[in-house]
Design an enzyme around this catalytic site. Sequence first.
Site: not given
Ligand code: DGL
Length: 269
Positions: A10-11, A73, A153, A186, A188
């Site tokens: 993931d990011s 992600c 976050e 997303c 998050h």
């Molecule tokens: N992990 C990213 C997503 O699911 C969210 C956070 C980001 O913008 O990197 O799109």
Amino acid sequence: MTDLPIGVFDSGIGGLTVLRALRKALPSETFLYLGDTARLPYGTKSRETVVRYAVQSTRALWERGIKLLVVACNTASAAALDALRAAYPGLPVVGVVGPGAEAACQASRTGHIAVLATEGTVRGKSYEREILARRPEARVYGQPCQLFVALAEEGWFDGEVTRRTAEAYIRPLLAQAPVDTIVLGCTHFPVLAHAIAAAAGPKVTLVDSAQITARFVTRILEEDRLATSRTTPGAVAFFATDSAERFARVGSLFLGEPIDPNDVTILDL
Ligand code: DGL
């Protein structure tokens, strides 16, 4: 091969919500989780940059030996799945957008489906494509919700500010169309589900891709005969590209169990 770990990237830490569902569904599998925390967010970056980052993150996992990759992600799933499959032929790659779209199509009665996601995911329209491929009569309303990433976050999962923010994003959508299903598109957003549900009201169903992605992965492991034969609990190795302390502190909230910063290896991609 069957005893190799499953790679998850993931990011940042949001994908830990997907890892949580994977571990629950596949308790004997081992996992390598990489959060590219130094370069988060992906959601505001161009498609080309997200593809480059996704290929680099996958390489770091691939070099350590994995039998399957979960792109946990949404932004990277929307932009980079084809590039990853081309770069790592033979490696099964599972994204979260297809499973999320599947969950939404199963849940919706009216066919009016809202997708809350990052700017990049909404711009790429991949949820729309995946939903329309399954339900051509559906109407899909994409809503970028970049502030949700920061709130999650920050650990502000509920409360006044988060609820007000959710209302500001969701109320105009509901005023516009008979939306009955909202996709948390997303990584998050599942941790904000209470606040989002409060803003959406009781007639709207929230779906996220975590559980259904875990079911997709279980099926692929069975079909490809890749499931582990071990029956003991599998371990997780954590990797991040910045600050083990922050990854462990905030990540514990997303994973739902403590992460020791000493167990997080920092990588330079
Ligand atoms: N992990 C990213 C997503 O699911 C969210 C956070 C980001 O913008 O990197 O799109």
